[in-house]
Write a protein that holds these residues in place. Structure first.
Motif, PDB file in Angstrom:
ATOM      1  N   TYR A 116       0.824  -1.200   0.000  1.00  0.00           N
ATOM      2  CA  TYR A 116       0.000   0.000   0.000  1.00  0.00           C
ATOM      3  C   TYR A 116       0.864   1.258   0.000  1.00  0.00           C
ATOM      4  O   TYR A 116       2.017   1.228   0.412  1.00  0.00           O
ATOM      5  CB  TYR A 116      -0.898   0.029   1.245  1.00  0.00           C
ATOM      6  CG  TYR A 116      -1.844  -1.136   1.376  1.00  0.00           C
ATOM      7  CD1 TYR A 116      -2.727  -1.464   0.357  1.00  0.00           C
ATOM      8  CD2 TYR A 116      -1.856  -1.916   2.522  1.00  0.00           C
ATOM      9  CE1 TYR A 116      -3.605  -2.530   0.483  1.00  0.00           C
ATOM     10  CE2 TYR A 116      -2.733  -2.974   2.659  1.00  0.00           C
ATOM     11  CZ  TYR A 116      -3.605  -3.276   1.640  1.00  0.00           C
ATOM     12  OH  TYR A 116      -4.466  -4.329   1.771  1.00  0.00           O
ATOM     13  N   ALA A 117       0.263   2.350  -0.403  1.00  0.00           N
ATOM     14  CA  ALA A 117       0.908   3.660  -0.294  1.00  0.00           C
ATOM     15  C   ALA A 117       1.259   3.913   1.172  1.00  0.00           C
ATOM     16  O   ALA A 117       0.619   3.375   2.076  1.00  0.00           O
ATOM     17  CB  ALA A 117      -0.035   4.746  -0.807  1.00  0.00           C
ATOM     18  N   THR A 118       2.254   4.725   1.413  1.00  0.00           N
ATOM     19  CA  THR A 118       2.698   5.012   2.780  1.00  0.00           C
ATOM     20  C   THR A 118       1.618   5.730   3.575  1.00  0.00           C
ATOM     21  O   THR A 118       1.375   5.428   4.733  1.00  0.00           O
ATOM     22  CB  THR A 118       3.983   5.866   2.746  1.00  0.00           C
ATOM     23  OG1 THR A 118       4.955   5.168   1.975  1.00  0.00           O
ATOM     24  CG2 THR A 118       4.519   6.120   4.127  1.00  0.00           C
ATOM     25  N   ASP A 119       0.948   6.680   2.963  1.00  0.00           N
ATOM     26  CA  ASP A 119      -0.053   7.523   3.613  1.00  0.00           C
ATOM     27  C   ASP A 119      -1.429   6.854   3.554  1.00  0.00           C
ATOM     28  O   ASP A 119      -1.895   6.482   2.476  1.00  0.00           O
ATOM     29  CB  ASP A 119      -0.067   8.876   2.895  1.00  0.00           C
ATOM     30  CG  ASP A 119      -0.993   9.866   3.526  1.00  0.00           C
ATOM     31  OD1 ASP A 119      -2.223   9.671   3.444  1.00  0.00           O
ATOM     32  OD2 ASP A 119      -0.494  10.844   4.108  1.00  0.00           O
ATOM     33  N   ARG A 122      -3.984   8.076   1.024  1.00  0.00           N
ATOM     34  CA  ARG A 122      -3.767   7.567  -0.343  1.00  0.00           C
ATOM     35  C   ARG A 122      -4.271   6.134  -0.476  1.00  0.00           C
ATOM     36  O   ARG A 122      -4.774   5.747  -1.523  1.00  0.00           O
ATOM     37  CB  ARG A 122      -2.286   7.627  -0.725  1.00  0.00           C
ATOM     38  CG  ARG A 122      -1.710   9.004  -0.758  1.00  0.00           C
ATOM     39  CD  ARG A 122      -2.345   9.863  -1.867  1.00  0.00           C
ATOM     40  NE  ARG A 122      -1.901  11.226  -1.754  1.00  0.00           N
ATOM     41  CZ  ARG A 122      -2.655  12.223  -1.285  1.00  0.00           C
ATOM     42  NH1 ARG A 122      -3.877  12.006  -0.895  1.00  0.00           N
ATOM     43  NH2 ARG A 122      -2.179  13.446  -1.217  1.00  0.00           N
ATOM     44  N   VAL A 123      -4.140   5.341   0.569  1.00  0.00           N
ATOM     45  CA  VAL A 123      -4.672   3.964   0.540  1.00  0.00           C
ATOM     46  C   VAL A 123      -6.185   4.015   0.360  1.00  0.00           C
ATOM     47  O   VAL A 123      -6.754   3.293  -0.466  1.00  0.00           O
ATOM     48  CB  VAL A 123      -4.302   3.189   1.828  1.00  0.00           C
ATOM     49  CG1 VAL A 123      -4.946   1.807   1.835  1.00  0.00           C
ATOM     50  CG2 VAL A 123      -2.788   3.077   1.979  1.00  0.00           C
ATOM     51  N   VAL A 124      -6.835   4.893   1.094  1.00  0.00           N
ATOM     52  CA  VAL A 124      -8.292   5.033   0.964  1.00  0.00           C
ATOM     53  C   VAL A 124      -8.642   5.508  -0.437  1.00  0.00           C
ATOM     54  O   VAL A 124      -9.527   4.955  -1.096  1.00  0.00           O
ATOM     55  CB  VAL A 124      -8.845   5.992   2.057  1.00  0.00           C
ATOM     56  CG1 VAL A 124     -10.301   6.349   1.779  1.00  0.00           C
ATOM     57  CG2 VAL A 124      -8.683   5.363   3.443  1.00  0.00           C
ATOM     58  N   GLU A 125      -7.941   6.511  -0.924  1.00  0.00           N
ATOM     59  CA  GLU A 125      -8.226   7.111  -2.230  1.00  0.00           C
ATOM     60  C   GLU A 125      -7.940   6.159  -3.391  1.00  0.00           C
ATOM     61  O   GLU A 125      -8.728   6.061  -4.333  1.00  0.00           O
ATOM     62  CB  GLU A 125      -7.384   8.377  -2.367  1.00  0.00           C
ATOM     63  CG  GLU A 125      -7.485   9.083  -3.677  1.00  0.00           C
ATOM     64  CD  GLU A 125      -6.522  10.260  -3.707  1.00  0.00           C
ATOM     65  OE1 GLU A 125      -5.337  10.044  -4.039  1.00  0.00           O
ATOM     66  OE2 GLU A 125      -6.959  11.373  -3.389  1.00  0.00           O
ATOM     67  N   ARG A 126      -6.819   5.453  -3.346  1.00  0.00           N
ATOM     68  CA  ARG A 126      -6.368   4.652  -4.492  1.00  0.00           C
ATOM     69  C   ARG A 126      -6.729   3.174  -4.415  1.00  0.00           C
ATOM     70  O   ARG A 126      -6.656   2.475  -5.431  1.00  0.00           O
ATOM     71  CB  ARG A 126      -4.857   4.767  -4.634  1.00  0.00           C
ATOM     72  CG  ARG A 126      -4.396   6.166  -4.943  1.00  0.00           C
ATOM     73  CD  ARG A 126      -2.898   6.246  -5.000  1.00  0.00           C
ATOM     74  NE  ARG A 126      -2.461   7.622  -5.203  1.00  0.00           N
ATOM     75  CZ  ARG A 126      -1.235   8.033  -5.001  1.00  0.00           C
ATOM     76  NH1 ARG A 126      -0.300   7.187  -4.597  1.00  0.00           N
ATOM     77  NH2 ARG A 126      -0.918   9.303  -5.202  1.00  0.00           N
TER      78      ARG A 126
END
Length: 145
Positions: A116-119, A122-126
């Protein structure tokens, strides 16, 4: 100190940011930040008008910690059962730190490693929101079959 801090303090700033972001989305009926029954969570209730009639309730629960750990759970309630899945970042023996527990029951034995993305935003968004969009489409497709 070397390596990430492994303390489990709630990342209130991230959860507050996500509560505001979800609150602006048309498919969100309600957000509840730190409810009394889930003190470390943001609970997002989605509007079932976007889902086929047999779906009685849909929610997303998000827990975020200052050490980078998180849990994002999707819950779908039907007249006869409840389905769920979960995106996780935490140390444990069954998978990599980043992993996904698939629907229908978020079973640990079915978990798959992910990256997953670090932030978390961004995990929620992407990852999470696109998965929910695909899930809604799949539910409508299966409802018309």
């Amino acid at each position: 100190m070397t390596g990430p801090d492994r303390s489990r303090s709630v990342d209130e700033a991230t959860l507050r940011y996500l509560a505001r972001a979800f609150g602006r989305r048309t498919e969100v009926r309600r957000t509840s930040l730190f409810p009394t029954n889930k003190l470390e969570s943001l609970v997002v209730t989605l509007d079932t008008e976007y889902y086929p009639p047999d779906i009685e309730g849909v929610s997303v629960e998000i827990r975020a910690y200052t050490n980078g750990d998180f849990h994002v759970s999707y819950h779908e309630t039907r007249p006869v059962d409840r389905r769920q899945c979960r995106w996780d970042r935490h140390d444990q023996p069954h998978n990599a730190r980043d992993h996904f527990h698939p629907i229908p029951d978020a079973n640990t034995a079915a978990a798959v490693d992910r990256s997953y993305a670090t932030d978390l935003t961004r995990v929620v968004e992407r990852t999470v929101l696109p998965w929910i969009d695909e899930r809604v489409g799949a539910l409508w497709e299966s409802a018309t079959d």
